[in-house]
Design a protein around this motif. Structure first.
Motif, PDB file in Angstrom:
ATOM      1  N   SER A  76      -5.405   3.525   6.384  1.00 18.64           N
ATOM      2  CA  SER A  76      -5.732   3.812   4.984  1.00 18.64           C
ATOM      3  C   SER A  76      -4.739   3.139   4.044  1.00 18.64           C
ATOM      4  N   MET A  77      -3.462   3.171   4.420  1.00 20.02           N
ATOM      5  CA  MET A  77      -2.437   2.555   3.596  1.00 20.02           C
ATOM      6  C   MET A  77      -2.613   1.035   3.543  1.00 20.02           C
ATOM      7  N   LYS A 133      -6.697  -3.614  -1.274  1.00 17.28           N
ATOM      8  CA  LYS A 133      -7.395  -3.379  -2.540  1.00 17.28           C
ATOM      9  C   LYS A 133      -6.474  -3.640  -3.732  1.00 17.28           C
ATOM     10  N   GLY A 134      -5.218  -3.224  -3.606  1.00 20.80           N
ATOM     11  CA  GLY A 134      -4.276  -3.446  -4.696  1.00 20.80           C
ATOM     12  C   GLY A 134      -4.020  -4.914  -4.948  1.00 20.80           C
ATOM     13  N   LYS A 173       0.843   3.903  -3.206  1.00 16.93           N
ATOM     14  CA  LYS A 173       0.467   5.289  -2.959  1.00 16.93           C
ATOM     15  C   LYS A 173       1.543   6.233  -3.462  1.00 16.93           C
ATOM     16  N   SER A 176       1.027   6.436  -7.154  1.00 15.94           N
ATOM     17  CA  SER A 176      -0.174   7.219  -7.453  1.00 15.94           C
ATOM     18  C   SER A 176       0.057   8.709  -7.240  1.00 15.94           C
ATOM     19  N   TRP A 233      -5.393  -0.555   3.877  1.00 16.83           N
ATOM     20  CA  TRP A 233      -6.563  -0.809   3.041  1.00 16.83           C
ATOM     21  C   TRP A 233      -6.208  -0.691   1.552  1.00 16.83           C
ATOM     22  N   ASP A 234      -5.365   0.294   1.212  1.00 17.85           N
ATOM     23  CA  ASP A 234      -4.919   0.431  -0.177  1.00 17.85           C
ATOM     24  C   ASP A 234      -4.127  -0.797  -0.618  1.00 17.85           C
ATOM     25  N   PHE A 260      -6.768   3.731  -9.120  1.00 19.28           N
ATOM     26  CA  PHE A 260      -7.256   2.671  -8.229  1.00 19.28           C
ATOM     27  C   PHE A 260      -8.563   2.047  -8.742  1.00 19.28           C
ATOM     28  N   GLY A 286       0.822  -1.209   0.000  1.00 20.72           N
ATOM     29  CA  GLY A 286       0.000   0.000   0.000  1.00 20.72           C
ATOM     30  C   GLY A 286       0.853   1.254   0.000  1.00 20.72           C
TER      31      GLY A 286
END
Length: 238
Positions: free
Chosen positions: A79-80, A86-87, A59, A62, A82-83, A145, A55
């Protein structure tokens, strides 16, 4: 052309960069400590840390690709994390398919190319192509994303070779950066404390986080230069 110098300088001089490298090095150091103690929790913790670091890198890619005035993500670890989840969910299928194709094709070719030297050449070509497909999918996903972007067949087909070339050029450059930056400090630690030593391990953990930032930044540059499509045309117009 993508510049490892720019990637290093902007990653190193980013806002609160050293603080973030220190904080995110802590879980890496913890993983190494668990491994050295043969702790049963190592695999679970390392999986969580891998997701967190993925994550972190995505990021960074991005942020740079979307023109932000910073490289590193915020201090928001949740948040990281979670990223990262998702990734992995988004890119998991393309990674699995390419890995399966690589293994299957390798076994198939081994029946027709018994010579080890020939097989190594074919392995390099096949895995180079498959890795370039995975990296192109990663770059497409990192921009917005969106899962569908990672499976844009036209973009992957048109750009994967250029992406692979960019990654190949990155490898010796990032090794050189590590030799210049990490080498002397490691030598000093070795002189005063010996190796392995907790100070050396923590320093290497910080270097890993810096490398992820540099890699994410460099890949964003490769994305901007190599990946064709409507967005690139819009960038030219702007």
């Amino acid at each position: 052309m993508a510049s490892i110098k720019d990637a290093f300088e902007e990653s190193f001089h980013d806002h609160h960069a050293l603080t973030k490298y220190f904080i995110f090095a802590i879980p890496v150091y913890y993983c190494v400590d668990l491994y050295s103690k043969n702790d049963n929790n190592f695999w679970a913790v390392s999986a969580a840390v891998f997701i967190l670091l993925f994550g972190f890198m995505i990021k960074c890619t991005s942020n740079v690709r979307n023109g932000k005035n910073y490289v590193l993500p915020s201090f928001n670890i949740i948040s990281m994390f979670w990223d990262g989840i998702k990734g992995l969910v988004a890119l998991g299928p393309i990674i699995a398919i390419c890995s399966w194709l690589g293994g299957t094709t390798g076994k198939f070719l081994s029946e027709y190319f018994p010579d080890p030297a020939s097989m190594r050449v074919w392995y390099f070509i096949i895995w180079g192509l498959l890795v370039s497909i995975m990296m192109t999918g990663y770059l497409c996903y990192a921009r917005n994303f969106k899962i569908s972007d990672a499976y844009n067949i036209k973009t992957i087909w048109n750009s994967c070779v250029d992406v692979f070339a960019g990654v190949l050029f990155m490898i010796p450059q990032i090794l050189l950066v590590n030799a210049i930056i990490a080498g002397p400090i490691t030598y000093i630690i070795w002189l005063f404390f010996g190796i392995p030593h907790p100070i050396a391990v923590f320093f290497w953990s910080m270097c890993l986080i810096l490398n992820l930032s540099i890699t994410g930044h460099y890949l964003a540059q490769v994305d901007y230069e190599a990946i064709a499509g409507d967005e690139k045309e819009k960038d030219r117009i702007i």
